[in-house]
Design a protein around this motif. Structure first.
Motif, PDB file in Angstrom:
ATOM      1  N   GLU A  15       0.854  -1.134  -0.041  1.00  0.00           N
ATOM      2  CA  GLU A  15       0.043  -0.011  -0.046  1.00  0.00           C
ATOM      3  C   GLU A  15       0.978   1.381   0.049  1.00  0.00           C
ATOM      4  O   GLU A  15       2.104   1.242   0.534  1.00  0.00           O
ATOM      5  CB  GLU A  15      -0.907   0.048   1.342  1.00  0.00           C
ATOM      6  CG  GLU A  15      -1.802   1.227   1.383  1.00  0.00           C
ATOM      7  CD  GLU A  15      -2.512   1.337   2.792  1.00  0.00           C
ATOM      8  OE1 GLU A  15      -3.789   0.828   2.684  1.00  0.00           O
ATOM      9  OE2 GLU A  15      -1.753   1.569   3.727  1.00  0.00           O
ATOM     10  N   THR A  16       0.366   2.196  -0.775  1.00  0.00           N
ATOM     11  CA  THR A  16       0.914   3.690  -0.393  1.00  0.00           C
ATOM     12  C   THR A  16       0.213   4.766  -0.216  1.00  0.00           C
ATOM     13  O   THR A  16      -1.085   4.799  -0.647  1.00  0.00           O
ATOM     14  CB  THR A  16       1.842   3.992  -1.704  1.00  0.00           C
ATOM     15  OG1 THR A  16       2.423   5.212  -1.629  1.00  0.00           O
ATOM     16  CG2 THR A  16       1.158   3.783  -2.904  1.00  0.00           C
ATOM     17  N   SER A  17       0.400   5.470   0.833  1.00  0.00           N
ATOM     18  CA  SER A  17      -0.442   6.536   1.294  1.00  0.00           C
ATOM     19  C   SER A  17      -0.145   7.762   0.887  1.00  0.00           C
ATOM     20  O   SER A  17       1.009   8.149   0.564  1.00  0.00           O
ATOM     21  CB  SER A  17      -0.727   6.713   2.894  1.00  0.00           C
ATOM     22  OG  SER A  17       0.568   6.829   3.389  1.00  0.00           O
ATOM     23  N   LEU A  18      -0.984   8.763   0.412  1.00  0.00           N
ATOM     24  CA  LEU A  18      -0.742   9.789  -0.179  1.00  0.00           C
ATOM     25  C   LEU A  18      -1.734  11.246   0.277  1.00  0.00           C
ATOM     26  O   LEU A  18      -2.865  10.727   0.257  1.00  0.00           O
ATOM     27  CB  LEU A  18      -0.894   9.838  -1.682  1.00  0.00           C
ATOM     28  CG  LEU A  18      -0.539  10.923  -2.758  1.00  0.00           C
ATOM     29  CD1 LEU A  18       0.959  11.046  -2.769  1.00  0.00           C
ATOM     30  CD2 LEU A  18      -1.126  10.502  -4.185  1.00  0.00           C
ATOM     31  N   THR A  19      -1.189  12.264   0.464  1.00  0.00           N
ATOM     32  CA  THR A  19      -1.988  13.616   0.666  1.00  0.00           C
ATOM     33  C   THR A  19      -2.534  14.015  -0.539  1.00  0.00           C
ATOM     34  O   THR A  19      -1.655  13.885  -1.545  1.00  0.00           O
ATOM     35  CB  THR A  19      -1.128  14.537   1.424  1.00  0.00           C
ATOM     36  OG1 THR A  19      -0.182  14.730   0.633  1.00  0.00           O
ATOM     37  CG2 THR A  19      -1.011  14.030   2.797  1.00  0.00           C
ATOM     38  N   MET A  20      -3.745  14.778  -0.657  1.00  0.00           N
ATOM     39  CA  MET A  20      -4.269  15.118  -1.825  1.00  0.00           C
ATOM     40  C   MET A  20      -3.656  16.564  -2.161  1.00  0.00           C
ATOM     41  O   MET A  20      -3.393  16.894  -3.485  1.00  0.00           O
ATOM     42  CB  MET A  20      -5.668  15.286  -1.503  1.00  0.00           C
ATOM     43  CG  MET A  20      -6.305  14.610  -2.941  1.00  0.00           C
ATOM     44  SD  MET A  20      -8.076  15.097  -2.731  1.00  0.00           S
ATOM     45  CE  MET A  20      -8.887  13.431  -2.316  1.00  0.00           C
ATOM     46  N   ASN A  21      -3.242  17.224  -0.898  1.00  0.00           N
ATOM     47  CA  ASN A  21      -2.610  18.813  -0.728  1.00  0.00           C
ATOM     48  C   ASN A  21      -1.119  18.378  -0.269  1.00  0.00           C
ATOM     49  O   ASN A  21      -0.758  17.308  -0.567  1.00  0.00           O
ATOM     50  CB  ASN A  21      -3.511  19.603  -0.381  1.00  0.00           C
ATOM     51  CG  ASN A  21      -3.723  19.226   1.073  1.00  0.00           C
ATOM     52  OD1 ASN A  21      -3.694  18.209   1.636  1.00  0.00           O
ATOM     53  ND2 ASN A  21      -4.969  20.137   1.623  1.00  0.00           N
ATOM     54  N   ASP A  22      -0.784  19.163   0.724  1.00  0.00           N
ATOM     55  CA  ASP A  22       0.573  18.526   1.334  1.00  0.00           C
ATOM     56  C   ASP A  22       0.412  18.575   2.888  1.00  0.00           C
ATOM     57  O   ASP A  22       1.185  18.337   3.508  1.00  0.00           O
ATOM     58  CB  ASP A  22       1.475  19.758   1.288  1.00  0.00           C
ATOM     59  CG  ASP A  22       2.044  20.201  -0.429  1.00  0.00           C
ATOM     60  OD1 ASP A  22       2.048  18.975  -1.057  1.00  0.00           O
ATOM     61  OD2 ASP A  22       2.120  21.270  -0.694  1.00  0.00           O
ATOM     62  N   SER A  23      -0.993  18.090   3.071  1.00  0.00           N
ATOM     63  CA  SER A  23      -1.138  17.818   4.503  1.00  0.00           C
ATOM     64  C   SER A  23      -2.189  16.968   4.720  1.00  0.00           C
ATOM     65  O   SER A  23      -2.868  16.314   4.098  1.00  0.00           O
ATOM     66  CB  SER A  23      -2.005  19.208   5.199  1.00  0.00           C
ATOM     67  OG  SER A  23      -1.483  20.421   4.714  1.00  0.00           O
ATOM     68  N   TRP A  24      -2.109  16.080   5.981  1.00  0.00           N
ATOM     69  CA  TRP A  24      -2.879  14.990   6.297  1.00  0.00           C
ATOM     70  C   TRP A  24      -3.924  15.767   7.109  1.00  0.00           C
ATOM     71  O   TRP A  24      -5.071  15.486   6.577  1.00  0.00           O
ATOM     72  CB  TRP A  24      -2.031  14.117   7.167  1.00  0.00           C
ATOM     73  CG  TRP A  24      -0.790  13.214   6.679  1.00  0.00           C
ATOM     74  CD1 TRP A  24       0.162  13.479   6.779  1.00  0.00           C
ATOM     75  CD2 TRP A  24      -1.024  12.103   5.552  1.00  0.00           C
ATOM     76  NE1 TRP A  24       1.203  12.696   5.975  1.00  0.00           N
ATOM     77  CE2 TRP A  24       0.356  11.911   5.457  1.00  0.00           C
ATOM     78  CE3 TRP A  24      -1.844  11.347   4.861  1.00  0.00           C
ATOM     79  CZ2 TRP A  24       0.797  11.014   4.343  1.00  0.00           C
ATOM     80  CZ3 TRP A  24      -1.504  10.564   4.145  1.00  0.00           C
ATOM     81  CH2 TRP A  24      -0.431  10.191   3.830  1.00  0.00           C
ATOM     82  N   GLY A  25      -3.959  16.142   8.127  1.00  0.00           N
ATOM     83  CA  GLY A  25      -5.062  16.804   8.867  1.00  0.00           C
ATOM     84  C   GLY A  25      -5.354  18.163   8.303  1.00  0.00           C
ATOM     85  O   GLY A  25      -4.609  18.759   7.657  1.00  0.00           O
ATOM     86  N   PHE A  26      -6.692  18.543   8.507  1.00  0.00           N
ATOM     87  CA  PHE A  26      -7.086  19.932   7.883  1.00  0.00           C
ATOM     88  C   PHE A  26      -6.244  20.906   7.732  1.00  0.00           C
ATOM     89  O   PHE A  26      -5.780  20.966   8.944  1.00  0.00           O
ATOM     90  CB  PHE A  26      -8.572  20.122   8.544  1.00  0.00           C
ATOM     91  CG  PHE A  26      -9.122  21.288   8.091  1.00  0.00           C
ATOM     92  CD1 PHE A  26      -9.155  21.620   6.638  1.00  0.00           C
ATOM     93  CD2 PHE A  26      -9.395  22.430   8.657  1.00  0.00           C
ATOM     94  CE1 PHE A  26      -9.804  22.824   5.895  1.00  0.00           C
ATOM     95  CE2 PHE A  26      -9.738  23.780   8.274  1.00  0.00           C
ATOM     96  CZ  PHE A  26     -10.109  23.928   6.891  1.00  0.00           C
ATOM     97  N   ASN A  27      -5.622  21.698   6.798  1.00  0.00           N
ATOM     98  CA  ASN A  27      -4.999  22.638   6.981  1.00  0.00           C
ATOM     99  C   ASN A  27      -5.556  23.958   5.882  1.00  0.00           C
ATOM    100  O   ASN A  27      -5.893  23.845   4.579  1.00  0.00           O
ATOM    101  CB  ASN A  27      -3.907  22.380   6.111  1.00  0.00           C
ATOM    102  CG  ASN A  27      -2.505  23.519   6.314  1.00  0.00           C
ATOM    103  OD1 ASN A  27      -2.865  24.656   6.226  1.00  0.00           O
ATOM    104  ND2 ASN A  27      -1.347  23.276   6.430  1.00  0.00           N
ATOM    105  N   LEU A  28      -5.993  24.900   6.814  1.00  0.00           N
ATOM    106  CA  LEU A  28      -6.853  25.890   6.069  1.00  0.00           C
ATOM    107  C   LEU A  28      -6.252  26.781   5.277  1.00  0.00           C
ATOM    108  O   LEU A  28      -6.894  27.201   4.045  1.00  0.00           O
ATOM    109  CB  LEU A  28      -7.170  26.984   7.383  1.00  0.00           C
ATOM    110  CG  LEU A  28      -8.219  27.991   7.346  1.00  0.00           C
ATOM    111  CD1 LEU A  28      -9.331  27.560   6.814  1.00  0.00           C
ATOM    112  CD2 LEU A  28      -8.079  29.137   8.162  1.00  0.00           C
ATOM    113  N   THR A  29      -4.841  26.780   5.004  1.00  0.00           N
ATOM    114  CA  THR A  29      -4.316  27.630   3.831  1.00  0.00           C
ATOM    115  C   THR A  29      -3.523  26.821   2.854  1.00  0.00           C
ATOM    116  O   THR A  29      -2.964  27.231   1.985  1.00  0.00           O
ATOM    117  CB  THR A  29      -3.330  28.478   4.571  1.00  0.00           C
ATOM    118  OG1 THR A  29      -2.137  27.782   5.378  1.00  0.00           O
ATOM    119  CG2 THR A  29      -3.796  29.543   5.433  1.00  0.00           C
ATOM    120  N   ASP A  30      -3.661  25.496   3.067  1.00  0.00           N
ATOM    121  CA  ASP A  30      -2.923  24.442   2.248  1.00  0.00           C
ATOM    122  C   ASP A  30      -3.967  24.278   0.879  1.00  0.00           C
ATOM    123  O   ASP A  30      -4.721  23.370   1.072  1.00  0.00           O
ATOM    124  CB  ASP A  30      -2.534  23.446   2.657  1.00  0.00           C
ATOM    125  CG  ASP A  30      -1.771  22.210   1.999  1.00  0.00           C
ATOM    126  OD1 ASP A  30      -1.818  22.699   0.649  1.00  0.00           O
ATOM    127  OD2 ASP A  30      -1.467  21.395   2.257  1.00  0.00           O
TER     128      ASP A  30
END
Ligand code: JFZ
Length: 414
Positions: A260-275
Motif C-alpha cells: 500500500e502507499t498513502s498519499l496526501t491530496m494537498n501537502d497535509s494529512w489533517g485539515f490545513n486551512l491555508t494549504d
C-alpha cells in the motif's frame, strides 16, 4: 504426524489469507485524518509543532463539536470515488480518542459537547454501503502521562518526567480490544508512531496476537518504515511508491506482503486551512495507476474540516477520479503488477491472460514494449484492434488528452 515441521514463515490462517487477497484486489482506499487538531487548521502535528501544553490542548479538545458530521455522506463519497475501504484516525499522536472508550475520559463522547461516537456511526454506514473500515491507531502519544521515557517528540507538552511504560502498553491493548469488539468486523488496524521510540519494547507480539485472536481476519498495517515484522499483513509506504524513497523515511526493502502507499491530496494529512496546493485529478489518477503497476493499493487522504464537512477541492477530485474508475476500474481492481516493470511512460497491470498497458506520459504515436513470450493481440479500451508488431511495437490510439490510455493485450491460446 510430522508435528515438528516448521510452518512456512508467511503461513497465515485461511480467513486472514482471504482478507489479504481481498485487500490486494481492492486497490483503492480513503484515508481520513480528523480530530481535535482539525479546529486549528494547521495539520495533525499542531500540538507538537507549536509546543502546546497538555492543559491548553485539553481545553481545545473540550470545544470540539463537529455538528455537520454525517457518516452517510463520507461513506457515499468514498464509494463515488471508487474506493473499497476507509482508514480513519481513531486516535492520533495528540492522544485524543475519537471513539467511546472506558480506558480514558479523554475521548470524544466524554470530553466534548458533541457526545457522539463518529466511529460507531461510520462503522454502521460502512456496513450498509459495503465499504470496509480500518482504524488508524497511534502508538505514539503526546498526552498520556505513561508514555515515558519520551521519544523524539512530545517534549513540549509540559508533562512530568515520570511514567509507567508497561501501563501505557496495557492502555493501548485495552483500547484495541474495544476497537476490535465494539465496531463489528474491521478491515484491520493501521499502526503509526513506533518510529518515535525505535528502541523501546513495544510488546508487538502480544498486541498482534491479541488483535488476531479478537478478529482473525483483521489485517495489521504498520507504518513503521521498516521491512515487515512477524504478524504483519501489509507493507505500507508513505508519500512514495513502493521501493522509492523521495520522502526520506521509507525503506527500499519490499517484502512479500500486499503493498500500500498513502498519499496526501494537498501537502497535509489533517485539515490545513491555508494549504490549497492540491494535486490535479490527472496527477492523482496517475498515482493510483502507477501504484497498481507496482502491485500496490493507493490510500488517498482527506482532512475533513472541524465541523465535519469535507473541503470542496477534495470532494471534486474524488468524484472525478470516481468517474474515471467507473470506466477503467476493470484495469485496476483485482489486478496485480503486470509483466512489464514500471516505466517512465507508464505501467502494466494484469489479470489472468490479460495485460493492461497504462500509457500515462507518452506523446509519440508508437510505443515499443519489451517483448512478451507467446502470441498476443492488442485492442483499445473500446475494443478496436490495434496494430502490434512481432517486435512488440504498439500503435496507440490518438486521444492524448486522456489521463491514461489503457491498451488491452490478450494472450492467444495455443
Ligand atoms: C505519520 C504521522 O506522523 C502523520 O501525522 C500522518 O498520520 C502519516 C500518515 O503518518 O507520518 C510520519 C511518520 C514518520 C515520519 C514522518 C512522517 N518520519 O519518521 O520521518
Amino acid at each position: 504426524m510430522l508435528l515438528t515441521l516448521a510452518q512456512a514463515p508467511d503461513a497465515v490462517p485461511a480467513e486472514r489469507a482471504a482478507a489479504r487477497q481481498w485487500y490486494s484486489d481492492a486497490r483503492f482506499g480513503m484515508f481520513i485524518h480528523w480530530g481535535v487538531y482539525s479546529q486549528l487548521g494547521q495539520g495533525e502535528w499542531v500540538m507538537q509543532n507549536r509546543s502546546i501544553a497538555v492543559a491548553d490542548y485539553e481545553w481545545l479538545a473540550s470545544q470540539f463539536n463537529p455538528v455537520k458530521f454525517d457518516a452517510k455522506t463520507w461513506v457515499a463519497l468514498a464509494k463515488a470515488a471508487g474506493m473499497k475501504y476507509i482508514t480513519i484516525t481513531s486516535r492520533h499522536h495528540d492522544g485524543f480518542s475519537m471513539f467511546a472508550t472506558k480506558a480514558t475520559r479523554y475521548n470524544i463522547v466524554d470530553w466534548t459537547p458533541f457526545q457522539r461516537d463518529p466511529l460507531r456511526e461510520l462503522a454502521e454506514e460502512c456496513r450498509k454501503q459495503g465499504i470496509k473500515l480500518f482504524f488508524y491507531y497511534s502508538q505514539l502519544d503526546w498526552h498520556h502521562p505513561d508514555y515515558f521515557p519520551r521519544g523524539q517528540t512530545g517534549r513540549g507538552s509540559g508533562r512530568l518526567e515520570v511514567g509507567d511504560w508497561p501501563k501505557y502498553l496495557d492502555f493501548m491493548d485495552a483500547q484495541l480490544t474495544e476497537l476490535l469488539t465494539n465496531y463489528g468486523s474491521l478491515g484491520g488496524i493501521w499502526f503509526d508512531g513506533m518510529w518515535d521510540k525505535p528502541d523501546a519494547d513495544w510488546r508487538l507480539a502480544q498486541t498482534y496476537a491479541l488483535i488476531h485472536k479478537l478478529q482473525p481476519a483483521a489485517l495489521i498495517v504498520p507504518n513503521h518504515h521498516q521491512a515487515p515484522l512477524p504478524g504483519e499483513d501489509v507493507q505500507t509506504f508513505e508519500q512514495d511508491l513502493p521501493g522509492a524513497n523521495t520522502a526520506g523515511f521509507n525503506t527500499k526493502t519490499i517484502g512479500g506482503l500486499p503493498l500500500e502507499t498513502s498519499l496526501t491530496m494537498n501537502d497535509s494529512w489533517g485539515f490545513n486551512l491555508t494549504d490549497h496546493h492540491y494535486k490535479s485529478t490527472r496527477e492523482l489518477i496517475h498515482y493510483l495507476v502507477r501504484a497498481a503497476g507496482y502491485g500496490a493499493n493507493l490510500l488517498l487522504n482527506i482532512g475533513p474540516r472541524p465541523d465535519g464537512t469535507i473541503p470542496p477541492e477534495a470532494e471534486a477530485r474524488l468524484k472525478e477520479i470516481g468517474g474515471w474508475m467507473a470506466t477503467y476500474g476493470e484495469s485496476i481492481y483485482g489486478t496485480r503488477a503486470g509483466p512489464i516493470a514500471p516505466r517512465s511512460w507508464g505501467v502494466t497491470t494484469a489479470r489472468g491472460d490479460t495485460v493492461f498497458v497504462h500509457v500515462l506520459d507518452w506523446n509519440d504515436p508508437t510505443l515499443a514494449l519489451p517483448v512478451l513470450a507467446g502470441t498476443w493481440k492488442a485492442k483499445s479500451w473500446d475494443g478496436k484492434p490495434l496494430p502490434l508488431t512481432q517486435g512488440f511495437t504498439l500503435t496507440l490510439p490518438t486521444a492524448s488528452d486522456a489521463s491514461d490510455r489503457v491498451i488491452v493485450l490478450i494472450k492467444q491460446k495455443g
